[in-house]
Structure formats: structure tokens, C-alpha cells
Design an enzyme around this catalytic site. Sequence first.
Site, mmCIF file in Angstrom:
data_model
loop_
_atom_site.group_PDB
_atom_site.id
_atom_site.type_symbol
_atom_site.label_atom_id
_atom_site.label_comp_id
_atom_site.label_asym_id
_atom_site.label_seq_id
_atom_site.Cartn_x
_atom_site.Cartn_y
_atom_site.Cartn_z
ATOM 1 N N ASN A 14 1.101 69.724 56.892
ATOM 2 C CA ASN A 14 1.359 70.650 55.772
ATOM 3 C C ASN A 14 2.350 70.049 54.777
ATOM 4 O OD1 ASN A 14 -0.034 73.423 55.943
ATOM 5 N ND2 ASN A 14 0.534 72.989 58.056
ATOM 6 N N ARG A 66 24.574 77.313 69.663
ATOM 7 C CA ARG A 66 23.648 77.933 68.701
ATOM 8 C C ARG A 66 24.321 78.245 67.353
ATOM 9 N NH1 ARG A 66 17.957 78.559 68.068
ATOM 10 N NH2 ARG A 66 18.190 78.974 65.885
ATOM 11 N N HIS A 110 1.642 80.426 58.605
ATOM 12 C CA HIS A 110 1.285 80.790 59.979
ATOM 13 C C HIS A 110 -0.238 80.661 60.136
ATOM 14 C CE1 HIS A 110 1.725 82.607 63.899
ATOM 15 N NE2 HIS A 110 0.634 83.306 63.611
ATOM 16 N N ASP A 147 11.490 87.230 56.801
ATOM 17 C CA ASP A 147 12.551 88.232 56.933
ATOM 18 C C ASP A 147 13.130 88.135 58.349
ATOM 19 O OD1 ASP A 147 10.793 89.516 58.595
ATOM 20 O OD2 ASP A 147 10.477 91.261 57.287
ATOM 21 N N GLY A 149 12.422 89.545 61.098
ATOM 22 C CA GLY A 149 11.473 89.595 62.228
ATOM 23 C C GLY A 149 10.730 88.276 62.390
ATOM 24 N N ASP A 151 7.372 86.603 61.866
ATOM 25 C CA ASP A 151 6.094 86.724 61.132
ATOM 26 C C ASP A 151 5.886 88.124 60.544
ATOM 27 O OD1 ASP A 151 5.554 84.069 61.931
ATOM 28 O OD2 ASP A 151 4.564 84.759 63.760
HETATM 29 C C1 GAR Z 1 0.565 74.413 61.488
HETATM 30 O O1 GAR Z 1 -0.701 74.784 61.964
HETATM 31 C C2 GAR Z 1 1.380 75.635 61.152
HETATM 32 O O2 GAR Z 1 0.608 76.669 60.601
HETATM 33 C C3 GAR Z 1 1.910 76.008 62.510
HETATM 34 O O3 GAR Z 1 2.276 74.782 63.084
HETATM 35 C C4 GAR Z 1 1.399 73.758 62.601
HETATM 36 C C5 GAR Z 1 2.218 72.601 62.076
HETATM 37 O O4 GAR Z 1 1.404 71.510 61.750
HETATM 38 N N1 GAR Z 1 3.008 76.932 62.401
HETATM 39 C C6 GAR Z 1 3.253 77.903 63.293
HETATM 40 O O5 GAR Z 1 2.578 78.084 64.284
HETATM 41 C C7 GAR Z 1 4.449 78.780 62.944
HETATM 42 N N2 GAR Z 1 4.460 79.956 63.764
HETATM 43 P P1 GAR Z 1 1.894 70.346 60.808
HETATM 44 O O6 GAR Z 1 3.229 69.847 61.370
HETATM 45 O O7 GAR Z 1 0.820 69.296 60.915
HETATM 46 O O8 GAR Z 1 2.049 70.894 59.410
#
Ligand code: GAR
Length: 207
Positions: A14, A66, A110, A147, A149, A151
Site C-alpha cells: 500500500n 507502552r 482495512h 477514532d 475504537g 475500525d
Molecule cells: C493490507 O491488506 C492492509 O489492508 C492490512 O494489512 C495489509 C498490509 O499490506 N491492514 C489491516 O489488516 C489493518 N487492520 P501491505 O504492507 O502490503 O500494504
Amino acid sequence: MFRIAVMVSGGGTNLQAIIDAIESGVITDTEIAVVISNNEDAYALERAKKAGIKAVCVSRKEIPDRGEYNKALLSAVEEEKVDLVVLAGFLVVIPEEMIQKYRNRIINIHPSLIPSFCGTGYYGLKVHEGALARGVKVSGATVHFVDEGTDTGPIILQKAVEILDDDTPEVLQRRIMEQAEWKLLPEAINLLAHDKLEVVEGVVKRK
Ligand code: GAR
């Protein structure tokens, strides 16, 4: 210039889609000020370096406390004076202080159609395993504001992707990336860079 920080944990496809979209003019008037990873082995850091982008690692291993870790993450972002924080496969919970300071200025991608297959425990391949186990016939991707929460923030863009009978989680993940994630995330960034969105009572509208 609209300045963004991109936060990553893994492969960074991404992130690559954002780099390519800036280069090809799909995203305009925008620069990636910094790429921040929690994981020093993330290939995303290599992608950033290859593109000549500042890449930093704020490692949980090196900062086990943390509270200290949250402070380090926040200062890595604040140092760069960014307009937007983009979570592109970032698998660490965002500190509440950062969420408050950057209200409606942090977005996340997501890999499902929220509110399905999201929330605690649904990340990466687990999302696609859940969709296949439930037998849904479409899944997809969602870009949303972050936010307090998991997602739960206002939804910016969504795109549906068909599920096929012989899909494995890996095959489905790849199709959702290709058909949805790599398009949606650049599109959302470009909309925000040009101030085209507003949040009205928890719902995102075009200005
Ligand atoms: C992606 O599919 C993204 O949507 C997901 O992790 C992957 C990262 O891939 N994110 C989540 O699951 C967040 N809850 P990438 O490092 O190749 O972009």
C-alpha cells in the site's frame, strides 16, 4: 505541499501504491514526509529508502514500556509537521493522545467491507480467513478515519470485490489489494489533500 506520514508494519504494497500514485500524478500537491515502521525488518522501509523517502523505525523491542513507546511514536509523527497520518498495514494500536491531536487526520486501510470482518483480531490474512469461513460472496476494502475504537471511525471510501469458490486467504488478499486497496488509499489521500471531505455527525461527506 500536503505532507503525509505513512505508518507500516510489513511488506508495504500500500505504501508502494501511494509512492506510485504521487509519481504518476494520481495524487497531486502531496509529499511523503516520513515512513514510520514498528518493525525493523519491514520491507516497507526498503521501499521508502529506494524512493528516497525518510524511513524510521520505532521499535517495540527497543522501547518495551507502552507509555514510552506511545510518546516515541507521537514525536516521530510530530517532528515532521504532517497534515495527515496514513496507516498502511500498521499493526500497532494508535495512542489515544495521537488520535485526539490528529482527529480526522489519521486514516486507515482495512481489507474488508466494514462493519464486516473488522475489530480486534481482524488484521492481515485473518480478515480473509474470516470472510471465507463465513462464506460471504463479496468482500472488499475500506478507508476510514481512525477514532478511539478498532475500525470504528467514519468511513471515507469502500470498494467491493467478488469472492470466488476456490479462493484461499492469500488469493483473496491479493485480489482485494489489486482491485480495491491500491486504488482506494491513493484516492482518499488525494481527496484529503485537496480538502474535499468533511465529517458531519460521524458521516463523511464530499464538500
Ligand atoms: C493490507 O491488506 C492492509 O489492508 C492490512 O494489512 C495489509 C498490509 O499490506 N491492514 C489491516 O489488516 C489493518 N487492520 P501491505 O504492507 O502490503 O500494504
